[in-house]
Enzyme design. Structure first.
Site, PDB file in Angstrom:
ATOM      1  N   ASP A 127       0.850  -1.201   0.000  1.00 40.33           N
ATOM      2  CA  ASP A 127       0.000   0.000   0.000  1.00 40.33           C
ATOM      3  C   ASP A 127       0.887   1.253   0.000  1.00 40.33           C
ATOM      4  O   ASP A 127       2.040   1.213  -0.452  1.00 40.33           O
ATOM      5  CB  ASP A 127      -0.970  -0.051   1.196  1.00 40.33           C
ATOM      6  CG  ASP A 127      -2.277   0.676   0.917  1.00 40.33           C
ATOM      7  OD1 ASP A 127      -2.287   1.914   1.012  1.00 40.33           O
ATOM      8  OD2 ASP A 127      -3.294   0.011   0.607  1.00 40.33           O
ATOM      9  N   ASP A 128       0.371   2.332   0.519  1.00 41.58           N
ATOM     10  CA  ASP A 128       1.076   3.624   0.491  1.00 41.58           C
ATOM     11  C   ASP A 128       2.417   3.544   1.240  1.00 41.58           C
ATOM     12  O   ASP A 128       2.607   2.671   2.081  1.00 41.58           O
ATOM     13  CB  ASP A 128       0.176   4.689   1.136  1.00 41.58           C
ATOM     14  CG  ASP A 128       0.485   6.099   0.623  1.00 41.58           C
ATOM     15  OD1 ASP A 128       1.532   6.294  -0.020  1.00 41.58           O
ATOM     16  OD2 ASP A 128      -0.346   6.997   0.867  1.00 41.58           O
ATOM     17  N   LYS A 157      -3.480  -0.707  -6.825  1.00 46.71           N
ATOM     18  CA  LYS A 157      -4.550  -0.060  -6.058  1.00 46.71           C
ATOM     19  C   LYS A 157      -4.381   1.441  -6.262  1.00 46.71           C
ATOM     20  O   LYS A 157      -3.296   1.979  -6.054  1.00 46.71           O
ATOM     21  CB  LYS A 157      -4.436  -0.409  -4.574  1.00 46.71           C
ATOM     22  CG  LYS A 157      -5.407   0.373  -3.689  1.00 46.71           C
ATOM     23  CD  LYS A 157      -5.303  -0.028  -2.225  1.00 46.71           C
ATOM     24  CE  LYS A 157      -6.097   0.926  -1.338  1.00 46.71           C
ATOM     25  NZ  LYS A 157      -5.983   0.577   0.092  1.00 46.71           N
ATOM     26  N   ASP A 173      -5.653   5.155  -5.387  1.00 44.40           N
ATOM     27  CA  ASP A 173      -6.364   5.896  -4.337  1.00 44.40           C
ATOM     28  C   ASP A 173      -6.876   7.258  -4.833  1.00 44.40           C
ATOM     29  O   ASP A 173      -6.695   7.608  -6.006  1.00 44.40           O
ATOM     30  CB  ASP A 173      -5.425   6.031  -3.125  1.00 44.40           C
ATOM     31  CG  ASP A 173      -6.168   5.936  -1.797  1.00 44.40           C
ATOM     32  OD1 ASP A 173      -7.390   6.190  -1.768  1.00 44.40           O
ATOM     33  OD2 ASP A 173      -5.526   5.619  -0.779  1.00 44.40           O
ATOM     34  N   GLU A 181     -11.892   4.956  -5.125  1.00 46.47           N
ATOM     35  CA  GLU A 181     -12.393   6.343  -5.018  1.00 46.47           C
ATOM     36  C   GLU A 181     -13.426   6.460  -3.893  1.00 46.47           C
ATOM     37  O   GLU A 181     -14.176   7.430  -3.833  1.00 46.47           O
ATOM     38  CB  GLU A 181     -12.863   6.890  -6.367  1.00 46.47           C
ATOM     39  CG  GLU A 181     -14.004   6.184  -7.069  1.00 46.47           C
ATOM     40  CD  GLU A 181     -15.377   6.596  -6.577  1.00 46.47           C
ATOM     41  OE1 GLU A 181     -15.826   6.004  -5.566  1.00 46.47           O
ATOM     42  OE2 GLU A 181     -16.033   7.454  -7.224  1.00 46.47           O
ATOM     43  N   TRP A 182     -13.442   5.455  -2.982  1.00 46.41           N
ATOM     44  CA  TRP A 182     -14.202   5.489  -1.724  1.00 46.41           C
ATOM     45  C   TRP A 182     -15.726   5.536  -1.932  1.00 46.41           C
ATOM     46  O   TRP A 182     -16.458   5.971  -1.036  1.00 46.41           O
ATOM     47  CB  TRP A 182     -13.784   6.689  -0.858  1.00 46.41           C
ATOM     48  CG  TRP A 182     -12.316   6.916  -0.761  1.00 46.41           C
ATOM     49  CD1 TRP A 182     -11.333   5.965  -0.700  1.00 46.41           C
ATOM     50  CD2 TRP A 182     -11.629   8.188  -0.706  1.00 46.41           C
ATOM     51  NE1 TRP A 182     -10.093   6.558  -0.602  1.00 46.41           N
ATOM     52  CE2 TRP A 182     -10.243   7.920  -0.609  1.00 46.41           C
ATOM     53  CE3 TRP A 182     -12.072   9.519  -0.721  1.00 46.41           C
ATOM     54  CZ2 TRP A 182      -9.284   8.940  -0.533  1.00 46.41           C
ATOM     55  CZ3 TRP A 182     -11.119  10.523  -0.644  1.00 46.41           C
ATOM     56  CH2 TRP A 182      -9.743  10.238  -0.546  1.00 46.41           C
ATOM     57  N   GLY A 183     -16.202   5.150  -3.113  1.00 50.80           N
ATOM     58  CA  GLY A 183     -17.649   5.173  -3.343  1.00 50.80           C
ATOM     59  C   GLY A 183     -18.212   6.560  -3.560  1.00 50.80           C
ATOM     60  O   GLY A 183     -19.428   6.745  -3.594  1.00 50.80           O
ATOM     61  N   VAL A 184     -17.325   7.549  -3.736  1.00 47.17           N
ATOM     62  CA  VAL A 184     -17.743   8.953  -3.802  1.00 47.17           C
ATOM     63  C   VAL A 184     -18.759   9.200  -4.917  1.00 47.17           C
ATOM     64  O   VAL A 184     -19.796   9.823  -4.704  1.00 47.17           O
ATOM     65  CB  VAL A 184     -16.510   9.865  -4.013  1.00 47.17           C
ATOM     66  CG1 VAL A 184     -16.925  11.293  -4.307  1.00 47.17           C
ATOM     67  CG2 VAL A 184     -15.599   9.811  -2.797  1.00 47.17           C
ATOM     68  N   ARG A 199     -13.887   0.352  -4.843  1.00 48.41           N
ATOM     69  CA  ARG A 199     -14.309   0.556  -3.462  1.00 48.41           C
ATOM     70  C   ARG A 199     -15.667   1.230  -3.474  1.00 48.41           C
ATOM     71  O   ARG A 199     -15.918   2.150  -4.251  1.00 48.41           O
ATOM     72  CB  ARG A 199     -13.270   1.406  -2.736  1.00 48.41           C
ATOM     73  CG  ARG A 199     -12.040   0.605  -2.292  1.00 48.41           C
ATOM     74  CD  ARG A 199     -12.291  -0.058  -0.950  1.00 48.41           C
ATOM     75  NE  ARG A 199     -12.565   0.984   0.016  1.00 48.41           N
ATOM     76  CZ  ARG A 199     -11.605   1.687   0.622  1.00 48.41           C
ATOM     77  NH1 ARG A 199     -10.340   1.409   0.416  1.00 48.41           N
ATOM     78  NH2 ARG A 199     -11.922   2.655   1.464  1.00 48.41           N
ATOM     79  N   ASP A 208     -12.733   4.108   4.110  1.00 45.15           N
ATOM     80  CA  ASP A 208     -11.880   3.064   4.680  1.00 45.15           C
ATOM     81  C   ASP A 208     -12.562   2.320   5.832  1.00 45.15           C
ATOM     82  O   ASP A 208     -13.235   2.923   6.663  1.00 45.15           O
ATOM     83  CB  ASP A 208     -10.596   3.690   5.252  1.00 45.15           C
ATOM     84  CG  ASP A 208      -9.614   4.044   4.140  1.00 45.15           C
ATOM     85  OD1 ASP A 208      -9.960   3.921   2.958  1.00 45.15           O
ATOM     86  OD2 ASP A 208      -8.482   4.455   4.494  1.00 45.15           O
TER      87      ASP A 208
END
Ligand SMILES: *[C@@H]1O[C@H](CO)[C@@H](O)[C@H](O)[C@H]1NC(C)=O
Ligand SMILES: *[C@@H]1O[C@H](CO)[C@@H](O)[C@H](O)[C@H]1NC(C)=O
Ligand SMILES: *[C@@H]1O[C@H](CO)[C@@H](O)[C@H](O)[C@H]1NC(C)=O
Ligand SMILES: *[C@@H]1O[C@H](CO)[C@@H](O)[C@H](O)[C@H]1NC(C)=O
Length: 444
Positions: A103-104, A198, A200, A233-236, A251, A255
């Site tokens: 990850d990051d 992945k 972000d 994109e967090w479901g935005v 996603r 998180d």
């Protein structure tokens, strides 16, 4: 000799005839559940497989490990290698956990000084610009051997390596992002032998995800290397509606964190998009927290059961070098994994609720071979009896069903009709496979 060739060709011909028949007979089950045992509207699959990236990946949800939930920024190449070793020695790799995803925090805070013919310029305000050029660089302190060497090590174990970047100016931990650098970064990842990205959503300059995510899809494709593309994109912007042609998973939520409140909230949010998942593209309610210590054994078992049923990616998020027996038992339950990896690829969903705050829940979904997965999930604060009624499962009330318990690894009964109940401890989840005994039109 000639005889042999003729009989071999005949065999091949008849084999292809058989597979053709199977293919034709399976289609109705995939498309609209024209199965007399199921009500067609219950497990709505109207969007199933309609949008697909078609890069050959994600025929079933991805399985593996990701560094973030346990290590956050405290990663280095030793940890990644030891994790790969542990995936092998624990037997998890053999069960399908093959992606080792960094990850990051793997890269330096700035790109290198490689001069590019067209540096990328971002206008930050009326009078300030950010000029970005150069390549991403693995942090020399923590990844001194570089990512290519790590990829070779991981591939040598028969595993796959994932990396992380961001569809913005910076990653969430303020490393350089890939926005407007998609082609260079994708080529670099491919040259290292990366198998998974992945991607972000931090520092995105307010540009819509629908604009920022497709360029990386194009760039990855142009490398010619097959790379799993995981959108984060967090479901935005409701990615289930558009991301199927862009990525292999998206996603659907913020998180996850290692708590019962977070896990249950996310399960409910992800449930909404069930009709859009299918082979090639999956809803992603985020990585597993099983084994990180913030939930009980029962809660982690529920977390794993529901993630498997929802066809979520199964990305272990704990330290697999140091697994407790209980954690290993949960994440290596082959019968639950088989539900997640079932070839039908239809996301199961919440089908009925009862009790205070709807805390007594039944989740279910269709599986290949005319079967159903049924989870009895007690989200109440004390032990309750959870009941699955046939009408809530889309079964005709007279259908006789064989029931197998996937946590006890036992056949419970060969002939259950109309309803099935079990006492379930607080926050625990029982999981079953229901096989209708009545032979239906489409049973093969
Ligand atoms: C990685 O971290 C571990 C634990 O913090 C440490 O023992 C090891 O030396 C580190 N390795 C590298 C290459 O930084
Ligand atoms: C690129 O996209 C095409 C069209 O979807 C697909 O057939 C091909 O497999 C992709 N190639 C790679 C390397 O992803
Ligand atoms: C975890 O998630 C829950 C539910 O979304 C939230 O209420 C809580 O504040 C989060 N905890 C942390 C430590 O972020
Ligand atoms: C292994 O996990 C246990 C908790 O399950 C923890 O107490 C211990 O410190 C861990 N060991 C290492 C080396 O991380």
């Amino acid at each position: 000799m000639a005889d042999n060739i003729v009989s071999i060709s005949l065999l091949i011909l008849s084999l292809s005839a058989i597979s053709l028949t199977i293919a034709i007979r399976v289609v109705p089950l995939f498309e609209n559940y024209e199965n007399p045992s199921f009500k067609s509207n219950l497990f709505d699959t109207s969007k199933y497989g309609r949008l697909q990236l078609n890069n050959g990946l994600a025929r079933t949800p991805q399985m593996g490990w990701n560094s973030w939930n346990f290590f956050a920024c405290n990663i280095n190449e030793t940890i990644i290698k030891e994790t790969a070793d542990a995936l092998i020695s624990t037997g998890l790799a053999d069960l399908g956990y093959v992606y080792v995803n960094i990850d990051d925090c793997w890269s330096t805070l700035t790109r290198n000084s490689k001069v590019q013919s067209r540096p990328v310029t971002f206008r930050l305000s009326k009078f300030s610009w950010l000029v970005v050029q150069g390549d991403l660089v693995p942090d020399p302190e923590t990844f001194p051997s570089g990512i290519k060497a790590l990829a070779d090590y991981i591939h040598g174990k028969g595993l796959k390596l994932g990396i992380y970047s961001d569809a913005g100016v910076f990653t969430c931990q303020v490393r350089p992002g890939s926005l407007d650098h998609e082609n260079d970064d994708a080529e670099l990842f491919a040259s290292w032998g990366i198998d998974y990205l992945k991607y972000d959503n931090c520092f995105n300059l307010g540009i819509k995800p629908e604009k920022r995510y497709p360029p990386m899809r194009k760039a990855l494709n142009a490398t010619g290397r097959t790379i799993f593309y995981s959108l984060c994109e967090w479901g935005v912007d409701d990615p289930a509606l558009w991301a199927g042609v862009v990525g292999n998973s998206w996603r659907t939520t913020d998180d996850i964190n290692d708590s019962w409140a977070s896990m249950t909230t996310i399960a409910d949010l992800n449930d909404k998009w069930a009709a859009y998942a299918g082979p090639g593209g999956w809803n992603d309610p985020d990585m597993l927290e099983v084994g990180n210590g913030g939930m009980t054994y029962q809660e982690y078992r529920a977390h794993f059961s529901i993630w498997a049923l929802m066809k979520a990616p199964l990305l272990v998020g704990c330290d697999v070098r140091n697994l407790t027996t209980e954690t290993l038992e949960i994440v290596s339950n082959e019968e639950v994994i088989a539900v997640n990896q079932d070839s039908l690829g239809v996301q199961g969903r919440k089908v009925s609720v009862a009790g205070t705050d709807e805390c007594s829940q039944v989740w279910a979904g269709p599986l290949s071979g005319n079967r159903l997965v049924v989870a009895l999930w007690n989200r109440c604060s004390k032990t309750v009896t959870v009941t699955a009624k046939w009408e809530a499962l889309g079964l005709d009330p007279t259908t006789s069903v064989s029931v197998r318990d996937l946590w006890k690894h036992k056949d419970v009964s060969g002939d259950v009709v109309a309803l099935f109940s079990a006492q379930v401890e607080s926050h625990d989840c029982m999981m079953y496979i229901f096989t209708p005994n009545t032979v239906s039109r489409y049973a093969i």
